[in-house]
Design an enzyme around this catalytic site. Structure first.
Site, PDB file in Angstrom:
ATOM      1  CG  ASP A 343      -7.351  -7.978   0.203  1.00 18.23           C
ATOM      2  OD1 ASP A 343      -7.422  -6.831   0.849  1.00 18.23           O
ATOM      3  OD2 ASP A 343      -6.051  -8.419   0.361  1.00 18.23           O
ATOM      4  CD  GLU A 372      -8.389  -3.309  -0.946  1.00 19.93           C
ATOM      5  OE1 GLU A 372      -7.989  -2.412  -0.198  1.00 19.93           O
ATOM      6  OE2 GLU A 372      -7.883  -4.340  -1.142  1.00 19.93           O
TER       7      GLU A 372
END
Length: 627
Positions: A343, A372
């Site tokens: 993330d 990400e």
């Protein structure tokens, strides 16, 4: 007339694209004799301000009016170079500068540069995902087994009916707390493994599964425990084992830039024993966080005080996550996990990424580390420095938002120029071992549903109340499904790995969070759409060119797109007509006798005929010519 330079053509730059350190790269430019060029330079610029000059040498004629100049450059170490060309001519100093299509403009002024990506010689990425299919699951909303759970906190609200609209209104305090749950669990996902296998899925990506006190679970409360509403560690191991038996690996969501304020580490709500960072200055977790004034004023992720930021390189935190007995290695061992999606990877410092990558590869060398990153990850500039995500030693690959934007824009607007420029930029900038593993999605938990984007009224700045009241009309839905078939045909044929956001293949709609996170409509799915995804998944399995085959643009104009993928064993051609009228593609010789494998197009005597808003995929297996 020749181009002055074309970074995407091996006649001008060889080898094409990103190169391993130590590789000699040939640069060739073609100039009109009328310029009366007497010399020039290849200029390479580095982010530290250093400029490297290489003399250009005359290399022969092209016909009678043009001449070649060339030079070699062999970068010794991993780095990112920006390059252009200077020329000494009868008109004075001139420059060759970068155009969006990779070609060059002749200019009296300096302009844009091309990019040369140089990656580590020993950079290798896992083979198992190449040619596969990713399936992303938001665990609370995919499937509920009904299995009894223990230890579920009493402050969670469980919906009475599966499939109700997720809660979207603020609570009486005016806060949106994401405290409503539907009860999807790991055992429910395990039950659906045969369904995932039917789609050709080879990687199951799970949004966070560790204990947290919101339905999205990006506010980690305990990295060492499966969220009790999802099950327990035995359920996790059972899921991983069932997936492995079906040829599917599980990838976890690693949320390491922040924790929850309501966690055993921070413990603002005092749910846990009083050892959290806000409970006592002597907390073992105190060094994880940055307090401007303890205990109430602290750094938080994007200003959300429910998500206190961690100091990722604090020794105690770094060891807890990436150490020999740390979280990363523990969960890989627990379920032979296929890796981690990180993330907000661009908010994680280099030292942390280096340590995490090393921990993952030490525990399981073929596990994935996928980041990400919303932009071109090869040249991302974040937190005051150029990032080195894809040069080796940090990430195996990234989520591919540029491809998503290009695909959706083409299908809705017919913009082929932007499509090819975007795709070829990524193909040129990324190392091939990264390119083959790109997570090619057209929707995730952070974006509107693909079907809604393709057919619904743009959300713009409309509020949640407006979004909650929307659903596609029958006419809009029919148009959206038609466009979704085109978008997925492209998605499955591009370099990288297609990723299905759960429910897209079943026809789910929805604007922004939380409407894009509805329950999977078991028993009420669009079977024709699901079968289309199954057919695309089978194509991924059967056609070797979709693993690492080179990308070859063939045609692009006014809503008509055609490209190929080619390797030593097979070739695939994908043609998509996003316009409202029938179109034709005159096929190259290789394809003239081929039948259409998927789609509504028809090959008539070497002319591919595509009805309005249709596609055609052709596939050639070279092995059949040698049998």
């Amino acid at each position: 007339m020749p181009a002055y330079f074309d970074s995407r053509h091996i006649a001008y730059r060889s080898p094409f694209g990103a190169v391993p350190a130590g590789t000699a790269v040939l640069f060739r430019i073609c100039l009109p004799r009328s310029l009366r060029c007497t010399g020039g330079h290849l200029r390479l610029h580095k982010d530290n301000g250093e400029t490297i000059l290489h003399d250009l040498f005359w290399a022969g004629m092209e016909g009678t009016e043009w001449e070649w100049w060339d030079c070699h450059f062999a970068p010794a170490a991993t780095d990112l170079y920006w390059y252009d060309f200077t020329l000494c001519t009868a008109q004075g100093e001139l420059f060759l500068t970068h155009l969006p299509d990779g070609k060059a403009a002749l200019s009296a002024c300096e302009g844009s540069c091309w990019q040369l990506t140089v990656y580590a010689k020993d950079f290798a990425t896992p083979d198992w995902l190449s040619g596969g299919v990713i399936y992303q699951v938001f665990p609370d909303r995919f499937a509920a087994s009904g299995k009894p759970k223990t230890g579920v906190p009493a402050d969670r609200r469980i919906h009475e009916s599966w499939g109700e609209q997720p809660a979207w209104q603020p609570d009486p305090d005016g806060e949106i707390r994401n405290k409503d749950f539907f009860g999807g669990d790991l055992a429910g996902i395990t039950e659906k493994i045969p369904y995932l296998k039917s789609l050709g899925v080879t990687c199951l990506y799970l949004n966070p599964i560790f204990e947290s006190h919101s339905n999205h679970r990006y506010d980690t409360a305990d990295y060492e425990r499966i969220d009790p509403l999802l099950g327990d560690e035995a359920d996790f191991r059972a899921l991983c084992e069932a997936a492995k038996t079906a040829g599917i690996r599980v990838m976890l969501d690693g949320v390491f830039s922040h924790t929850g304020a309501d966690s055993r580490y921070f413990n603002r709500e005092q749910r846990y024993p009083l050892q959290g960072a806000v409970n006592t200055p002597d907390s073992p977790y105190r060094s994880w966080y940055h307090f401007r004034h303890w205990p109430d004023d602290y750094e938080s992720w994007w200003g959300f005080n429910t998500l206190p930021e961690v100091q990722e390189t604090a020794p105690a935190y770094l060891d807890y996550i990436t150490g020999e007995n740390g979280i990363v290695r523990r969960w890989i061992k627990a379920g032979a996990v296929g890796g981690f999606r990180l993330d907000v990877a661009d908010e994680l410092p280099d030292a942390f990424l280096d340590a995490l990558y090393k921990a993952v590869k030490t525990e399981q060398p073929d596990a994935m580390v996928l980041g990400e990153v919303w932009e071109d990850a090869s040249n991302k500039f974040a937190y005051g420095k150029r990032r080195r995500y894809v040069l080796g030693g940090q990430l195996d690959s990234v989520m591919n938002y540029p491809f998503r934007d290009a695909v959706l824009r083409f299908v809705t607007q017919g913009d082929t120029t932007q499509f090819f420029d975007t795709v070829l930029d990524i193909v040129e900038h990324y190392p091939p071992q990264v390119l083959r593993l790109l997570m090619n999605h057209i929707g995730t938990h952070d974006t509107e549903r693909a079907l809604t984007v393709l057919a619904g009224e743009p959300v713009r700045d409309r509020d949640r109340a407006w979004q909650a009241a929307q659903s596609l009309s029958a006419t809009q839905r029919a148009a959206g499904l038609e466009r979704l078939r085109l978008a997925t045909a492209i998605q499955y044929c591009l370099p990288g790995v297609p990723s299905i956001y759960y429910g897209d293949e079943a026809g789910l709609e929805g604007y922004k969070d939380p409407f894009n996170r509805g329950c999977f409509p078991w028993g009420n799915t669009d079977e024709a759409l699901t079968d289309w995804y199954r057919a695309l998944g089978k194509l991924r399995k059967d056609c070797s060119a979709l693993k690492e085959g080179r990308f070859v643009p063939i045609q692009g104009e006014n809503g008509l797109l055609c490209f190929a993928r080619e390797d030593a064993h097979s070739a695939l051609l994908c043609a998509v007509n996003a316009s409202g009228r029938a179109r034709e593609v005159w096929l190259p010789p290789l394809w003239r006798d081929c039948t259409v494998t998927l789609g509504d197009a028809v090959n008539r005597d070497g002319v591919l005929q595509l009805p309005a808003r249709s596609c055609g995929i052709l596939w050639v297996d070279f092995n059949r010519f040698t049998q």
